[in-house]
Enzyme design. Structure first.
Site, PDB file in Angstrom:
ATOM      1  N   LYS A  29      -4.465  14.014  19.202  1.00 24.33           N
ATOM      2  CA  LYS A  29      -4.300  12.528  19.744  1.00 24.33           C
ATOM      3  C   LYS A  29      -5.266  12.060  20.252  1.00 24.33           C
ATOM      4  O   LYS A  29      -5.853  10.909  19.814  1.00 24.33           O
ATOM      5  CB  LYS A  29      -3.338  12.752  21.209  1.00 24.33           C
ATOM      6  CG  LYS A  29      -3.478  11.765  21.830  1.00 24.33           C
ATOM      7  CD  LYS A  29      -2.488  11.824  23.322  1.00 24.33           C
ATOM      8  CE  LYS A  29      -3.026  12.072  24.353  1.00 24.33           C
ATOM      9  NZ  LYS A  29      -4.101  11.084  25.049  1.00 24.33           N
ATOM     10  N   ASN A  30      -6.496  12.791  20.798  1.00 25.04           N
ATOM     11  CA  ASN A  30      -7.606  12.094  21.389  1.00 25.04           C
ATOM     12  C   ASN A  30      -8.767  11.961  20.420  1.00 25.04           C
ATOM     13  O   ASN A  30      -9.691  11.078  20.765  1.00 25.04           O
ATOM     14  CB  ASN A  30      -7.962  12.928  22.643  1.00 25.04           C
ATOM     15  CG  ASN A  30      -7.137  12.772  23.880  1.00 25.04           C
ATOM     16  OD1 ASN A  30      -6.130  11.900  23.690  1.00 25.04           O
ATOM     17  ND2 ASN A  30      -7.327  13.748  24.826  1.00 25.04           N
TER      18      ASN A  30
ATOM     19  N   ARG B  39      -3.857   3.099  28.368  1.00 20.30           N
ATOM     20  CA  ARG B  39      -5.181   2.537  28.605  1.00 20.30           C
ATOM     21  C   ARG B  39      -6.137   3.012  27.578  1.00 20.30           C
ATOM     22  O   ARG B  39      -7.160   2.049  27.495  1.00 20.30           O
ATOM     23  CB  ARG B  39      -5.663   3.353  30.046  1.00 20.30           C
ATOM     24  CG  ARG B  39      -5.835   4.688  29.813  1.00 20.30           C
ATOM     25  CD  ARG B  39      -6.279   5.467  31.007  1.00 20.30           C
ATOM     26  NE  ARG B  39      -7.498   4.578  31.595  1.00 20.30           N
ATOM     27  CZ  ARG B  39      -8.605   4.465  31.408  1.00 20.30           C
ATOM     28  NH1 ARG B  39      -8.983   5.168  30.372  1.00 20.30           N
ATOM     29  NH2 ARG B  39      -9.561   3.972  31.975  1.00 20.30           N
TER      30      ARG B  39
ATOM     31  N   CYS C  44      -3.769   5.497  36.363  1.00 23.00           N
ATOM     32  CA  CYS C  44      -2.583   6.158  35.949  1.00 23.00           C
ATOM     33  C   CYS C  44      -2.493   7.305  37.102  1.00 23.00           C
ATOM     34  O   CYS C  44      -3.051   7.473  38.102  1.00 23.00           O
ATOM     35  CB  CYS C  44      -2.755   6.789  34.628  1.00 23.00           C
ATOM     36  SG  CYS C  44      -3.806   7.911  34.355  1.00 23.00           S
TER      37      CYS C  44
ATOM     38  N   ARG D  93      -9.364   5.667  36.987  1.00 23.91           N
ATOM     39  CA  ARG D  93      -9.974   5.379  35.629  1.00 23.91           C
ATOM     40  C   ARG D  93     -10.366   4.217  35.757  1.00 23.91           C
ATOM     41  O   ARG D  93     -10.158   3.385  34.584  1.00 23.91           O
ATOM     42  CB  ARG D  93      -8.850   5.620  34.753  1.00 23.91           C
ATOM     43  CG  ARG D  93      -8.177   7.038  34.925  1.00 23.91           C
ATOM     44  CD  ARG D  93      -7.183   7.766  34.041  1.00 23.91           C
ATOM     45  NE  ARG D  93      -7.838   8.112  32.800  1.00 23.91           N
ATOM     46  CZ  ARG D  93      -7.039   8.560  31.762  1.00 23.91           C
ATOM     47  NH1 ARG D  93      -5.889   8.322  31.789  1.00 23.91           N
ATOM     48  NH2 ARG D  93      -7.850   8.778  30.602  1.00 23.91           N
ATOM     49  N   PRO D  94     -11.602   4.053  36.123  1.00 23.72           N
ATOM     50  CA  PRO D  94     -12.338   2.683  35.849  1.00 23.72           C
ATOM     51  C   PRO D  94     -12.933   2.696  34.663  1.00 23.72           C
ATOM     52  O   PRO D  94     -13.093   3.477  33.932  1.00 23.72           O
ATOM     53  CB  PRO D  94     -13.375   2.617  36.925  1.00 23.72           C
ATOM     54  CG  PRO D  94     -13.473   4.219  37.367  1.00 23.72           C
ATOM     55  CD  PRO D  94     -12.371   4.678  37.117  1.00 23.72           C
TER      56      PRO D  94
ATOM     57  N   ASP E 137      -7.735  18.610  30.509  1.00 27.30           N
ATOM     58  CA  ASP E 137      -6.330  18.537  29.966  1.00 27.30           C
ATOM     59  C   ASP E 137      -5.780  19.801  29.875  1.00 27.30           C
ATOM     60  O   ASP E 137      -4.489  19.761  29.786  1.00 27.30           O
ATOM     61  CB  ASP E 137      -6.759  18.147  28.534  1.00 27.30           C
ATOM     62  CG  ASP E 137      -7.166  16.414  28.435  1.00 27.30           C
ATOM     63  OD1 ASP E 137      -7.654  15.999  27.344  1.00 27.30           O
ATOM     64  OD2 ASP E 137      -7.359  15.819  29.698  1.00 27.30           O
TER      65      ASP E 137
ATOM     66  N   ARG F 114       4.088  11.114  24.661  1.00 23.87           N
ATOM     67  CA  ARG F 114       2.912  10.499  24.317  1.00 23.87           C
ATOM     68  C   ARG F 114       2.160  11.298  23.677  1.00 23.87           C
ATOM     69  O   ARG F 114       0.916  10.617  22.696  1.00 23.87           O
ATOM     70  CB  ARG F 114       2.399   9.871  25.423  1.00 23.87           C
ATOM     71  CG  ARG F 114       2.939   8.834  26.256  1.00 23.87           C
ATOM     72  CD  ARG F 114       2.317   8.180  27.268  1.00 23.87           C
ATOM     73  NE  ARG F 114       0.921   7.808  26.911  1.00 23.87           N
ATOM     74  CZ  ARG F 114       0.183   7.227  27.607  1.00 23.87           C
ATOM     75  NH1 ARG F 114       0.352   6.941  29.082  1.00 23.87           N
ATOM     76  NH2 ARG F 114      -1.163   6.815  27.511  1.00 23.87           N
TER      77      ARG F 114
HETATM   78  C1  EPZ Z   1     -10.354  10.696  27.691  1.00 24.09           C
HETATM   79  O1  EPZ Z   1     -10.339  10.055  28.700  1.00 24.09           O
HETATM   80  C2  EPZ Z   1      -9.117  11.537  27.274  1.00 24.09           C
HETATM   81  N1  EPZ Z   1      -8.027  10.482  26.806  1.00 24.09           N
HETATM   82  C3  EPZ Z   1      -8.351  12.318  28.486  1.00 24.09           C
HETATM   83  O2  EPZ Z   1      -7.091  12.842  28.108  1.00 24.09           O
HETATM   84  C4  EPZ Z   1      -9.271  13.475  28.869  1.00 24.09           C
HETATM   85  O3  EPZ Z   1      -8.761  13.863  30.016  1.00 24.09           O
HETATM   86  C5  EPZ Z   1     -10.664  12.780  29.248  1.00 24.09           C
HETATM   87  O4  EPZ Z   1     -11.390  11.988  28.262  1.00 24.09           O
HETATM   88  C6  EPZ Z   1     -11.773  13.925  29.768  1.00 24.09           C
HETATM   89  O5  EPZ Z   1     -11.966  14.768  28.536  1.00 24.09           O
HETATM   90  C7  EPZ Z   1      -8.350   9.982  25.546  1.00 24.09           C
HETATM   91  O6  EPZ Z   1      -9.184  10.456  24.895  1.00 24.09           O
HETATM   92  C8  EPZ Z   1      -7.488   8.850  25.028  1.00 24.09           C
HETATM   93  P1  EPZ Z   1     -13.572   9.732  30.800  1.00 24.09           P
HETATM   94  P2  EPZ Z   1     -11.232   9.207  29.313  1.00 24.09           P
HETATM   95  O7  EPZ Z   1     -14.204   8.586  30.596  1.00 24.09           O
HETATM   96  O8  EPZ Z   1     -12.178   8.697  28.354  1.00 24.09           O
HETATM   97  C9  EPZ Z   1     -14.789   8.640  35.018  1.00 24.09           C
HETATM   98  C10 EPZ Z   1      -5.075  13.401  27.927  1.00 24.09           C
HETATM   99  O9  EPZ Z   1      -4.389  14.085  28.819  1.00 24.09           O
HETATM  100  N2  EPZ Z   1     -14.999   7.319  34.598  1.00 24.09           N
HETATM  101  O10 EPZ Z   1     -14.365  11.110  30.050  1.00 24.09           O
HETATM  102  O11 EPZ Z   1     -10.669   7.924  30.033  1.00 24.09           O
HETATM  103  C11 EPZ Z   1     -13.230   8.655  35.117  1.00 24.09           C
HETATM  104  O12 EPZ Z   1     -12.468   7.826  36.221  1.00 24.09           O
HETATM  105  C12 EPZ Z   1      -5.796  12.393  28.559  1.00 24.09           C
HETATM  106  O13 EPZ Z   1      -5.026  13.817  26.567  1.00 24.09           O
HETATM  107  C13 EPZ Z   1     -15.653   6.155  35.254  1.00 24.09           C
HETATM  108  O14 EPZ Z   1     -15.674   6.538  36.447  1.00 24.09           O
HETATM  109  O15 EPZ Z   1     -12.078  10.067  30.339  1.00 24.09           O
HETATM  110  C14 EPZ Z   1     -12.937  10.106  35.217  1.00 24.09           C
HETATM  111  O16 EPZ Z   1     -12.817  10.478  36.549  1.00 24.09           O
HETATM  112  C15 EPZ Z   1      -5.925  12.510  29.854  1.00 24.09           C
HETATM  113  N3  EPZ Z   1     -16.097   4.879  34.714  1.00 24.09           N
HETATM  114  C16 EPZ Z   1     -14.169  10.491  34.437  1.00 24.09           C
HETATM  115  O17 EPZ Z   1     -14.979   9.606  34.321  1.00 24.09           O
HETATM  116  C17 EPZ Z   1     -15.805   4.842  33.394  1.00 24.09           C
HETATM  117  O18 EPZ Z   1     -16.139   3.807  32.903  1.00 24.09           O
HETATM  118  C18 EPZ Z   1     -13.740  11.228  33.004  1.00 24.09           C
HETATM  119  O19 EPZ Z   1     -13.304  10.043  32.376  1.00 24.09           O
HETATM  120  C19 EPZ Z   1     -15.272   5.816  32.767  1.00 24.09           C
HETATM  121  C20 EPZ Z   1     -14.818   7.034  33.318  1.00 24.09           C
END
Ligand code: EPZ
Length: 432
Positions: A22-23, A92, A116, A121-122, A306, A398
């Site tokens: 998926k990711n 998102r 969510c 998730r900013p 995850d 999903r």
């Molecule tokens: C991706 O989400 C994955 N989703 C998530 O999988 C996964 O848990 C995550 O990466 C971490 O590995 C997809 O690939 C579609 P991040 P993403 O940006 O990109 C903070 C699942 O279950 N952050 O690495 O949103 C954020 O709040 C899903 O398959 C900021 O602060 O993850 C979080 O605390 C859930 N500002 C941390 O970083 C930003 O601009 C990790 O977020 C971006 C992120």
């Protein structure tokens, strides 16, 4: 809206081919917009988020043809650069279209994705990087409009190795003028898959999988053929289900270096693993799972967030105590409530969870709050005694393709039913 009905106590065992990731699929589908001719993607998982992303491509005017798990995407007929609000609210990861649309058309418009169940998730890291590269943003309420006269490569230092921010910067940088360097880039396998796909389209990218990625912008990107790699989280989910039910399981398609952190934890819990050939992984479960160690989630190659809900579920049946620290998301223990209703002994304090193993779990009626929470409740129900009802199948759908059929194929007794209408819903229908 559906609910899973599970009769626990049956082993999850046999052989299973892990579906596409998926990711990895979601950013690669967004990247298709950058190709000037046809892209063919194979081994797509047919899950809600992928189907929703294909709908976004159609909504933007791309030609999308689907044959089984293969999609043919031609974005030469792209006709708009704004994405429907409802879609962004529901998914998102549609934020990844920001980089792709800006990279292709120098403009994009979509609603800021909200948080969510697992956290706020900013997207500040995405937007700050885009501004450094020449994008100008205007916020009208929740709507985010952005445009750029020119996208110029630069050096971006991410304060946190955000997966989404790394992906979005790559989607913008591949056609930027000049060189972009991403420092403290995410190293997840999904980043490597995206880079391989972009490179197949003619992008010049170096360093994926390390903390620094260099992109040399090119004028055009051509079509490509690309197979989606297996989903390491789906693989880990099935390993946990087998280990919790005492089943011997063989998974096909996983890549060894992607599974190290997960297998290390499952080995500490008493499981034994044997790689048979390059992508055949055999699990032999222990008679009784054991704990007595601590787990901390983190960016790859650390233990993946995850998999945290799935391993929490597994540890509820392990002899001993285990501490889990969730360092990536601020609210990712929503599975604990349902697990405790099944008889688990879990104590949450901030980002830490203490799990004391119990001999057995019993069936219960529980509610999925997000994708991996739902999967964790399903694996617990499979390992519990008696019947469980898990509401909220739409969350699980999903990220897992017909998981009820997959677990049934592997020996589980599970079915998916339409949500029973509540008494209130029936009363309302009578008056309509
Ligand atoms: C991706 O989400 C994955 N989703 C998530 O999988 C996964 O848990 C995550 O990466 C971490 O590995 C997809 O690939 C579609 P991040 P993403 O940006 O990109 C903070 C699942 O279950 N952050 O690495 O949103 C954020 O709040 C899903 O398959 C900021 O602060 O993850 C979080 O605390 C859930 N500002 C941390 O970083 C930003 O601009 C990790 O977020 C971006 C992120």
């Amino acid at each position: 809206m559906g609910m899973y009905i599970v009769q626990g106590g049956r082993r999850i065992e046999g052989e299973f081919c892990v579906r596409g990731s998926k990711n990895a699929s979601l950013p690669i589908l967004a990247a298709c917009i950058l190709a000037e001719d046809e892209v063919v993607l194979e081994n797509l998982p047919f899950i809600r988020d992928v189907l929703q992303t294909l709908d976004i491509l159609k909504e933007l005017g791309c030609r999308v043809e689907v044959y089984g798990r293969t999609a043919v995407i031609d974005s030469s007929s792209l006709k708009k650069t704004d994405i429907d609000n409802d879609t962004v609210r529901k998914m998102r990861s549609s934020i990844l279209f920001l980089g792709a649309l800006l990279g292709r058309e120098k403009e994009a418009k979509l609603e800021c994705p909200g948080g969510c169940a697992i956290g706020r998730r900013p997207i500040d890291l995405h937007l700050a990087a885009f501004e450094r590269m020449g994008a100008i943003f205007q916020k009208e309420g929740e709507m985010l409009s952005c445009r750029a006269e020119k996208i110029t490569g630069t050096t971006i230092h991410l304060p946190f190795p955000s997966v989404g921010a790394t992906e979005n910067i790559l989607l913008l940088a591949v056609k930027a003028e000049g060189v972009t360097v991403i420092r403290n880039a995410a190293r997840e396998p999904e980043i490597i898959a995206l880079v391989r796909f972009l490179r197949a389209m003619g992008a010049e990218i170096y360093g994926e999988g390390t903390g620094s990625i260099l992109v040399e912008g090119v004028k055009r990107l051509h079509g490509a053929f690309f197979p989606i790699p297996a989903d390491r989280i789906e693989g880990g989910t099935f390993l946990c289900a087998a280990a919790m039910t005492g089943g011997e399981l063989v998974l096909k398609g996983l890549e060894r270096e992607q599974m190290e952190a997960v297998l290390e934890v499952l080995c500490m819990a008493g499981c034994r693993f044997f790689w048979e050939g390059s992508d055949l992984l055999r699990l032999k479960p222990p008679k009784r799972l054991v704990s007595g160690f601590a787990i901390e989630t983190g960016p790859f190659p650390a233990f993946p967030t995850d998999m945290q809900p799935l391993v929490m579920s597994l540890l509820t049946l392990a002899r001993g105590r285990c501490m889990i620290s969730e360092t990536v998301f601020e609210a990712r223990f929503s599975q604990a409530e349902g697990l405790c209703r099944m008889g688990a002994d879990i104590c949450i304090s901030g980002g830490n969870a203490l799990i004391r193993g119990v001999e057995t779990l019993h069936g219960a009626e529980v509610f999925a709050k997000d994708l991996r929470c739902g999967a964790a409740l399903l694996t617990a129900a499979l390992g519990a005694e008696g019947e469980s009802i898990i509401h909220g199948s739409e969350y699980v759908e999903r990220g897992y393709e017909k998981i009820e059929d997959a677990f049934s194929f592997l020996g589980g007794e599970i079915m998916l039913q339409e949500e029973r209408k509540t008494y209130a819903q029936k009363e309302i229908e009578k008056t309509e």
